[in-house]
Design a protein around this motif. Structure first.
Motif, PDB file in Angstrom:
ATOM      1  N   TYR A  26       0.804  -1.221   0.000  1.00  0.00           N
ATOM      2  CA  TYR A  26       0.000   0.000   0.000  1.00  0.00           C
ATOM      3  C   TYR A  26       0.841   1.278   0.000  1.00  0.00           C
ATOM      4  CZ  TYR A  26      -4.467  -2.416   0.818  1.00  0.00           C
ATOM      5  OH  TYR A  26      -5.595  -3.184   0.692  1.00  0.00           O
ATOM      6  N   ALA A  27       2.117   1.170   0.331  1.00  0.00           N
ATOM      7  CA  ALA A  27       3.006   2.348   0.337  1.00  0.00           C
ATOM      8  C   ALA A  27       3.688   2.549  -1.015  1.00  0.00           C
ATOM      9  CB  ALA A  27       4.056   2.196   1.434  1.00  0.00           C
ATOM     10  N   ASP A  28       3.457   1.654  -1.971  1.00  0.00           N
ATOM     11  CA  ASP A  28       4.101   1.727  -3.278  1.00  0.00           C
ATOM     12  C   ASP A  28       3.252   2.599  -4.218  1.00  0.00           C
ATOM     13  OD1 ASP A  28       4.990   1.269  -5.915  1.00  0.00           O
ATOM     14  OD2 ASP A  28       5.573  -0.787  -5.453  1.00  0.00           O
ATOM     15  N   PRO A  29       3.786   3.760  -4.640  1.00  0.00           N
ATOM     16  CA  PRO A  29       3.003   4.647  -5.511  1.00  0.00           C
ATOM     17  C   PRO A  29       2.567   4.003  -6.823  1.00  0.00           C
ATOM     18  CG  PRO A  29       5.018   5.733  -4.757  1.00  0.00           C
ATOM     19  CD  PRO A  29       5.093   4.299  -4.323  1.00  0.00           C
ATOM     20  N   GLU A  30       3.371   3.093  -7.341  1.00  0.00           N
ATOM     21  CA  GLU A  30       3.014   2.436  -8.604  1.00  0.00           C
ATOM     22  C   GLU A  30       1.828   1.489  -8.406  1.00  0.00           C
ATOM     23  OE1 GLU A  30       3.263   2.187 -12.624  1.00  0.00           O
ATOM     24  OE2 GLU A  30       4.299   3.562 -11.296  1.00  0.00           O
ATOM     25  N   VAL A  31       1.794   0.780  -7.287  1.00  0.00           N
ATOM     26  CA  VAL A  31       0.673  -0.109  -6.978  1.00  0.00           C
ATOM     27  C   VAL A  31      -0.612   0.698  -6.802  1.00  0.00           C
ATOM     28  CG1 VAL A  31      -0.294  -1.687  -5.244  1.00  0.00           C
ATOM     29  CG2 VAL A  31       2.102  -1.907  -5.921  1.00  0.00           C
ATOM     30  N   MET A  32      -0.510   1.839  -6.137  1.00  0.00           N
ATOM     31  CA  MET A  32      -1.688   2.621  -5.765  1.00  0.00           C
ATOM     32  C   MET A  32      -2.115   3.632  -6.832  1.00  0.00           C
ATOM     33  SD  MET A  32      -2.354   1.122  -2.998  1.00  0.00           S
ATOM     34  CE  MET A  32      -3.683   2.143  -2.382  1.00  0.00           C
ATOM     35  N   ARG A  33      -1.377   3.728  -7.905  1.00  0.00           N
ATOM     36  CA  ARG A  33      -1.611   4.748  -8.924  1.00  0.00           C
ATOM     37  C   ARG A  33      -3.053   4.829  -9.407  1.00  0.00           C
ATOM     38  NH1 ARG A  33       1.592   4.740 -14.585  1.00  0.00           N
ATOM     39  NH2 ARG A  33       0.144   3.047 -14.973  1.00  0.00           N
ATOM     40  N   PHE A  34      -3.714   3.700  -9.589  1.00  0.00           N
ATOM     41  CA  PHE A  34      -5.080   3.685 -10.109  1.00  0.00           C
ATOM     42  C   PHE A  34      -6.132   3.383  -9.044  1.00  0.00           C
ATOM     43  CE2 PHE A  34      -2.575   2.483 -13.960  1.00  0.00           C
ATOM     44  CZ  PHE A  34      -2.863   3.622 -14.704  1.00  0.00           C
ATOM     45  N   ILE A  35      -5.746   3.416  -7.777  1.00  0.00           N
ATOM     46  CA  ILE A  35      -6.661   3.097  -6.686  1.00  0.00           C
ATOM     47  C   ILE A  35      -7.147   4.399  -6.045  1.00  0.00           C
ATOM     48  CG2 ILE A  35      -6.952   1.853  -4.510  1.00  0.00           C
ATOM     49  CD1 ILE A  35      -6.258   0.077  -7.008  1.00  0.00           C
ATOM     50  N   GLY A  36      -8.445   4.574  -5.977  1.00  0.00           N
ATOM     51  CA  GLY A  36      -8.991   5.791  -5.366  1.00  0.00           C
ATOM     52  C   GLY A  36      -8.452   7.031  -6.043  1.00  0.00           C
ATOM     53  N   ARG A  41      -1.120   4.663   1.017  1.00  0.00           N
ATOM     54  CA  ARG A  41      -1.796   4.572   2.310  1.00  0.00           C
ATOM     55  C   ARG A  41      -0.772   4.671   3.448  1.00  0.00           C
ATOM     56  NH1 ARG A  41      -5.039   4.800  -1.243  1.00  0.00           N
ATOM     57  NH2 ARG A  41      -6.960   3.632  -1.453  1.00  0.00           N
ATOM     58  N   THR A  42      -1.175   5.336   4.494  1.00  0.00           N
ATOM     59  CA  THR A  42      -0.348   5.415   5.693  1.00  0.00           C
ATOM     60  C   THR A  42      -0.435   4.093   6.449  1.00  0.00           C
ATOM     61  OG1 THR A  42      -2.144   6.203   7.094  1.00  0.00           O
ATOM     62  CG2 THR A  42      -0.833   7.889   5.918  1.00  0.00           C
ATOM     63  N   ARG A  43       0.395   3.955   7.435  1.00  0.00           N
ATOM     64  CA  ARG A  43       0.363   2.785   8.306  1.00  0.00           C
ATOM     65  C   ARG A  43      -1.029   2.638   8.937  1.00  0.00           C
ATOM     66  NH1 ARG A  43       3.037  -0.703  10.921  1.00  0.00           N
ATOM     67  NH2 ARG A  43       5.250  -0.396  10.946  1.00  0.00           N
ATOM     68  N   GLU A  44      -1.580   3.744   9.414  1.00  0.00           N
ATOM     69  CA  GLU A  44      -2.891   3.725  10.075  1.00  0.00           C
ATOM     70  C   GLU A  44      -4.003   3.355   9.081  1.00  0.00           C
ATOM     71  OE1 GLU A  44      -0.668   6.341  10.303  1.00  0.00           O
ATOM     72  OE2 GLU A  44       0.057   5.716  12.282  1.00  0.00           O
ATOM     73  N   GLN A  45      -3.954   3.913   7.879  1.00  0.00           N
ATOM     74  CA  GLN A  45      -4.962   3.580   6.870  1.00  0.00           C
ATOM     75  C   GLN A  45      -4.887   2.107   6.478  1.00  0.00           C
ATOM     76  OE1 GLN A  45      -3.617   6.599   4.123  1.00  0.00           O
ATOM     77  NE2 GLN A  45      -5.517   7.775   4.360  1.00  0.00           N
ATOM     78  N   THR A  46      -3.676   1.603   6.337  1.00  0.00           N
ATOM     79  CA  THR A  46      -3.506   0.191   5.988  1.00  0.00           C
ATOM     80  C   THR A  46      -4.029  -0.706   7.102  1.00  0.00           C
ATOM     81  OG1 THR A  46      -1.600   0.728   4.615  1.00  0.00           O
ATOM     82  CG2 THR A  46      -1.849  -1.574   5.260  1.00  0.00           C
ATOM     83  N   ALA A  47      -3.719  -0.355   8.354  1.00  0.00           N
ATOM     84  CA  ALA A  47      -4.195  -1.146   9.493  1.00  0.00           C
ATOM     85  C   ALA A  47      -5.720  -1.139   9.559  1.00  0.00           C
ATOM     86  CB  ALA A  47      -3.590  -0.621  10.793  1.00  0.00           C
ATOM     87  N   ALA A  48      -6.342   0.005   9.271  1.00  0.00           N
ATOM     88  CA  ALA A  48      -7.802   0.084   9.280  1.00  0.00           C
ATOM     89  C   ALA A  48      -8.392  -0.776   8.162  1.00  0.00           C
ATOM     90  CB  ALA A  48      -8.251   1.542   9.139  1.00  0.00           C
TER      91      ALA A  48
END
Length: 178
Positions: A26-36, A41-48
């Motif tokens: 979730y901290a990888d910008p390439e993975v998250m590029r097309f998500i939302g 995601r921060t540590r807290e967002q990932t944990a949630a």
């Protein structure tokens, strides 16, 4: 929670030790590029999100599976079923989705995991129709959807952040006929 096995993968329940590798994904910008909105995601967002994925199984009897590569015993990401609340115009619906760490891209893992989760959705969860939603520029996910036998229903925009997406779907009958 059920465990599914494919040729190369185990789709299983979430373990506490999965949180750290999920944070890396979730901290990888390439993975998250097309998500939302495209942000990591921060540590807290990932944990949630991790807690929510675990809770959905208890509440609905389906959810996101942790996807582990058998040969190396490593978490590759997840694949499974959820309610796409972010796109109210398609509701009521159940969405199939997946997210893998970059080292696992381009190896057919998303298709293999998604096919197993789709089968679970129709055969075990008793669903009649499943959708999948991706950013219009996310061609790799669109290819996976096509390999699963899904057909495009529409293009639209996610209200929360204005990103253009395409919605594909497959029915139980279409899945069984494929």
């Amino acid at each position: 929670m059920p465990e599914l096995a494919t040729e190369r993968l185990v789709l299983r329940g979430w373990r506490e030790e999965d949180l750290e590798p999920l944070m890396v994904i979730y901290a990888d910008p390439e993975v998250m590029r097309f998500i939302g909105d495209g942000s990591v995601r921060t540590r807290e967002q990932t944990a949630a999100g991790f807690a929510l994925m675990r809770r959905e199984w208890e509440e609905r009897g389906y959810g996101m599976f942790a996807v582990e590569v058998r040969e190396i015993g490593e978490l590759a990401g997840w694949a499974g079923l959820t309610i796409p609340h972010f796109l109210p115009e398609v509701l009521p619906a159940v969405e199939i989705g997946w997210r893998l760490g970059r080292p696992f891209w381009g190896r057919g893992i998303a298709t293999e995991a998604a096919r197993a989760a789709l089968r679970f959705g129709f055969e075990e969860a008793g669903l009649d129709r499943i959708v999948s939603i991706c950013h219009v520029d996310q061609h790799a996910s669109a290819r996976v959807m096509t390999k699963l036998g899904m057909r495009q229903e529409r293009e639209t925009v996610v209200p929360a952040h204005g990103q253009p997406v395409r919605v594909l779907a497959i029915t139980r009958d279409e899945f069984e006929a494929a």
